[in-house]
Design an enzyme around this catalytic site. Structure first.
Site, PDB file in Angstrom:
ATOM      1  N   GLY A 116      39.157  31.362  33.198  1.00 31.26           N
ATOM      2  CA  GLY A 116      38.149  31.946  32.333  1.00 31.26           C
ATOM      3  C   GLY A 116      38.396  31.704  30.862  1.00 31.26           C
ATOM      4  N   LYS A 137      44.595  26.911  26.338  1.00 29.51           N
ATOM      5  CA  LYS A 137      44.347  28.324  26.603  1.00 29.51           C
ATOM      6  C   LYS A 137      43.662  28.918  25.374  1.00 29.51           C
ATOM      7  CE  LYS A 137      46.430  32.541  28.426  1.00 29.51           C
ATOM      8  NZ  LYS A 137      47.651  33.139  29.026  1.00 29.51           N
ATOM      9  N   ASP A 149      34.612  35.863  26.388  1.00 30.46           N
ATOM     10  CA  ASP A 149      34.218  34.793  25.466  1.00 30.46           C
ATOM     11  C   ASP A 149      35.081  33.538  25.585  1.00 30.46           C
ATOM     12  OD1 ASP A 149      36.607  35.563  24.196  1.00 30.46           O
ATOM     13  OD2 ASP A 149      35.550  36.886  22.803  1.00 30.46           O
ATOM     14  N   ASP A 297      47.297  35.208  41.438  1.00 34.96           N
ATOM     15  CA  ASP A 297      46.760  34.146  40.585  1.00 34.96           C
ATOM     16  C   ASP A 297      47.694  33.820  39.436  1.00 34.96           C
ATOM     17  OD1 ASP A 297      45.557  36.886  40.033  1.00 34.96           O
ATOM     18  OD2 ASP A 297      45.186  35.916  38.112  1.00 34.96           O
ATOM     19  N   ASN A 298      48.790  34.565  39.292  1.00 33.16           N
ATOM     20  CA  ASN A 298      49.777  34.287  38.250  1.00 33.16           C
ATOM     21  C   ASN A 298      51.095  33.801  38.827  1.00 33.16           C
ATOM     22  OD1 ASN A 298      47.987  35.123  36.240  1.00 33.16           O
ATOM     23  ND2 ASN A 298      48.673  37.240  36.329  1.00 33.16           N
ATOM     24  N   ASP A 307      51.682  32.046  32.899  1.00 32.91           N
ATOM     25  CA  ASP A 307      50.740  33.054  32.400  1.00 32.91           C
ATOM     26  C   ASP A 307      51.454  34.260  31.782  1.00 32.91           C
ATOM     27  OD1 ASP A 307      48.661  31.464  33.172  1.00 32.91           O
ATOM     28  OD2 ASP A 307      48.320  32.479  35.068  1.00 32.91           O
TER      29      ASP A 307
END
Length: 613
Positions: A116, A137, A149, A297-298, A307
Site C-alpha cells: 500500500g 517505501k 495516501d 505479512d511482515n 518492515d
C-alpha cells in the site's frame, strides 16, 4: 563519513544499472492498469508508477548498501541522485509494480493487504552476480493503498533507515536501506492519535533485499477464514501457487534438490524457511530487539528482518517488553517473539499444504524449538565469552536473565560490564560494584513499571483465566480473553508488575542495594566457576584474550535506542541532518565506543512503545 573505493571495472551509473526483473517475468502480473483501491485477483504484482515529489533532498544514504549495486561515490553526489531514489525521475530499466499479499494481523486473517505504500522497482544484478531487488517505501498510491495516501513521513522513514543498517552491522539478518529522501510536500498525520493532526514531510526510503516475498505472499490463495469470513483474492488458483513455489525455490533455494512438482522438495524448502526464521528469532532475542508487528505479512521468506515499524531495542530488561503502543494485549512482546514466529511459520505451512501433505509440514515444525535453542545458546555463549558448550549453559543463561530482571539492569550494558573484568582473576566485590552501577534505584524502577491494567482489573481478569483453566474440556493454551483482544501473558505480566510495585513500596534504599548485591554476587560466582572449568579443560595460554576478543565482537556498545533516534528525528525535521548521518557512522561500527557517551546510555523510563505511520 568513510567510503570505500571501487575498481573502475565495477562502477555503474544510475542510468546503466543491470536490471533483470525476474519477478515480473516469472510471476503473473495484473492485467488491469487502474491505480485505484481494488481486489487484485489472479496476480502477484500490479504495475504502478511512483508519484513524484517536490524538491527531493537526501537526508542520509548508506554507501555500503549502495556498493552492492556497484554505484561509486561520484554517482551518489550527483544532483539527480535524490530524484532517482524517490521516484520523481524514473530509473532506466526499472519496472515499477506493487506486490499483492495477504496476512494474519494480530492473529486474525485480514484478507488482501499488499504494497500500500511500497513498490517494486526492479532487480539489479551486480558484478558479483548477486541479485538485489530494489523497493521504494513511501512513493505514492497503489491498488493496495485502500484509504491511505501511499506516503511515509520523515519520522518513520528515518527510523527504518537507521535500524536496517544498524541490524546489518550487528550481524542480524535484515533487508538493507540505501537512502532516505525527504521533500517539501506534506501529508497530514495524527502522530499520537489524540485528535491533533500535523503536517509532516513526505519521505521515501529505498531498500534492497534478494527478495521481498513474504509469508503473506502465499496467503493470497487462502480460502474463507472461519473467524473473519475473509479470503485471499486468488483463492483456488493452485496453478499460480505452483508458480510462486517454483519461483521461490529456483531463485532463492536452489540448493534444495528436485522440483516443486515433488512433495519432498516443497517440504525441504519449508524446512529451510522454518530454520532460517528460527535462527532469526534467536538473533533478535540476543540483541534485545523487539519487532513489534510480527504479522504474517511482515515475515520474510528468506528469514530476514523486514518492515521496521514500531520496533524497539530493550533498555531495562523486561521479558514482557512491548514496543508497539497498539499492542495492548502483548501479543508481540519480546518474550513472545519466538512462539509468534513459529505460529507464523505454521500459517505459511497451511498454504504449502494446498500442494503437499500437512502432516509432513507439521513434522518439520516440530523441530522449531531445537533449531531455535541451538542458535540462541550459541549466540549467548559468544556474548558471555564461552568458547565451548557446557551442559549447564542453558541454566546459566536463564539465571542471568532472571538476575537482570530482578535488578532491573540495562540489557546492552549488562554484557558490556561482564566483559570488562577478568573472571580468572575474580574480585567479587569489585565486580558486583560494577554491576550495581547498571541497576535501577527504587525511584527509577517505579518510574519504569507501567501496567496496562489497574490492580482491580488485573485481579478480575486473573479470576476469569483461573476459572477457565480449571474448567474441564479446555485445551492447553486456550485463551478465554481472546474475544477482548487480551493476551493471557499480558495479564500475568501486569499482575507481576503490581506485585513488584507493592514490594518496592515497602523497600528502603539499603534494602534495594542488598537485594541487587546478593543477586549479582550469586550469579557472578556461577559464571566464574563455568569459565574456570572451561579454562582448565582447554589448557590454552591465550584463553583470556580469546574470550575477550569474542565478547568484544559479540556485544555492541551502541544500539538504536528510541531516545537516540528521536534526537536525530527532531533535528532532521528542522532541516539538520548531521545527527542522522553521524548515527549511521556509529551504527556501522556498533562494537566500537563512540566519542559521544550519551549514545551508549539508556533513557530511564523509556518503555519503547510507539506508533509509526
Amino acid at each position: 563519513m568513510r567510503y570505500g573505493r571501487l575498481r573502475d571495472m565495477s562502477m555503474k551509473t544510475l542510468e546503466t544499472l543491470t536490471f533483470d526483473n525476474a519477478a515480473l517475468r516469472d510471476l503473473p502480473v495484473d492485467t488491469s492498469s487502474q491505480n485505484v483501491p481494488r481486489q487484485v485477483k489472479n496476480a502477484c504484482f500490479s504495475r504502478v508508477d511512483p508519484t513524484p515529489l517536490s524538491s527531493p533532498k537526501t537526508v542520509v544514504y548508506s554507501s555500503s548498501a549502495m556498493r552492492l549495486l556497484n554505484l561509486p561515490q561520484s554517482e551518489l553526489d550527483r544532483k539527480e541522485f535524490p530524484s532517482y531514489l524517490c521516484g520523481s525521475k524514473l530509473i532506466p530499466g526499472a519496472e515499477y509494480a506493487a506486490h499483492c499479499y495477504c496476512g494474519h494481523q494480530f492473529g486474525y486473517f485480514s484478507g488482501q493487504l499488499g504494497d500500500g505504500a511500497t513498490m517494486y522497482v526492479g532487480e539489479v544484478v551486480n558484478n558479483e552476480l548477486e541479485r538485489w531487488e530494489i523497493q521504494f517505501k513511501g512513493a505514492g498510491k497503489t491498488p493496495f493503498s485502500r484509504t491511505a495516501d501511499g506516503r511515509k513521513v520523515l519520522r518513520s522513514s528515518l527510523r527504518e533507515f537507521l535500524c536496517s543498517e544498524a541490524m546489518f552491522h550487528l550481524g542480524v539478518p535484515t533487508t538493507r536501506a540505501v537512502s532516505c529522501v525527504v521533500s517539501t510536500d506534506t501529508v497530514v498525520r495524527d502522530v499520537l492519535y489524540d485528535g491533533h493532526p500535523i503536517n509532516e514531510k513526505c519521505t521515501v526510503i529505498l531498500r534492497i533485499a534478494p527478495t521481498f516475498i513474504r509469508f503473506g505472499s502465499f496467503e493470497i490463495f487462502k480460502s474463507i477464514d472461519r473467524l473473519t469470513g475473509r479470503h485471499g483474492p486468488s483463492v483456488g488458483k493452485t496453478d499460480i501457487l505452483k508458480q510462486l513455489l517454483r519461483y521461490t525455490k529456483t531463485r532463492f533455494y536452489p540448493d534444495v534438490a528436485g522440483d516443486v512438482e515433488e512433495e519432498d522438495t516443497v517440504v525441504a524448502m519449508y524446512r529451510e524457511i522454518m530454520e532460517r526464521t528460527a535462527r532469526l528469532a534467536a538473533h533478535w532475542q540476543t540483541v534485545g530487539f523487539c519487532h513489534g508487528v510480527l504479522n504474517t505479512d511482515n515475515m520474510s521468506i528468506l528469514g530476514l528482518t523486514i518492515d521496521y515499524g514500531p520496533y524497539g531495542f530493550m533498555e531495562t530488561f523486561d521479558p514482557g517488553f512491548i514496543c508497539n503502543g497498539s499492542d495492548k494485549g502483548g501479543r508481540y512482546s519480546y518474550e513472545a517473539q519466538p512462539a509468534i514466529c513459529k505460529w507464523n511459520v505454521k500459517k505459511l505451512g497451511e498454504m504449502f499444504a494446498l500442494e503437499v501433505s500437512q502432516e509432513k509440514l507439521d513434522q518439520v515444525l516440530q523441530s522449531w524449538e531445537q533449531v531455535f535453542e541451538i542458535e540462541y545458546n550459541k549466540l549467548m555463549r559468544r556474548k558471555l565469552g564461552l568458547l565451548t558448550e557446557g551442559s549447564d549453559d542453558a541454566e546459566l543463561i536463564s539465571k542471568l536473565f532472571a538476575t537482570m530482571r530482578e535488578t532491573h539492569s540495562d540489557f546492552t550494558t549488562t554484557f558490556l560490564l561482564l566483559q570488562s573484568f577478568d573472571l580468572l582473576d575474580f574480585k567479587s566485590d569489585e565486580a558486583v560494584n560494577q554491576m550495581l552501577t547498571n541497576c535501577l534505584s527504587i525511584e527509577e524502577v517505579t518510574k519504569t513499571l507501567k501496567p496496562t491494567y489497574s490492580k482491580a482489573d488485573c485481579a478480575a481478569l486473573l479470576q476469569i483465566i483461573n476459572q477457565f483453566s480449571l474448567a474441564s474440556g479446555n485445551e492447553a493454551g486456550f485463551n478465554p480473553l481472546a474475544r477482548y483482544g487480551i493476551e493471557v501473558d499480558s495479564v500475568l505480566r501486569d499482575h507481576q508488575i503490581h506485585q513488584d510495585l507493592e514490594s518496592f513500596g515497602k523497600m528502603t534504599a539499603d534494602d534495594r542495594d542488598k537485594q541487587c548485591r546478593e543477586k549479582w554476587r550469586d550469579w557472578l560466582q556461577l559464571y566464574k566457576d563455568r569459565v574456570q572449568v572451561e579454562c582448565d579443560k582447554t589448557n590454552d595460554p591465550n584463553y583470556r584474550q580469546t574470550r575477550i576478543d569474542l565478547q568484544r565482537k559479540s556485544n555492541p556498545v551502541v544500539v538504536p535506542r528510541n531516545h537516540i533516534l528521536q534526537r536525530a528525528i527532531d533535528r532532521a525535521e528542522l532541516g539538520d541532518y548531521s545527527l542522522a548521518r553521524r548515527l549511521l557512522e556509529v551504527f556501522e561500527q556498533p562494537f566500537e565506543k563512540p566519542a559521544e557517551q550519551w549514545l551508549a546510555e539508556r533513557d530511564v523510563g523509556d518503555k519503547g512503545a510507539c506508533t509509526v505511520t
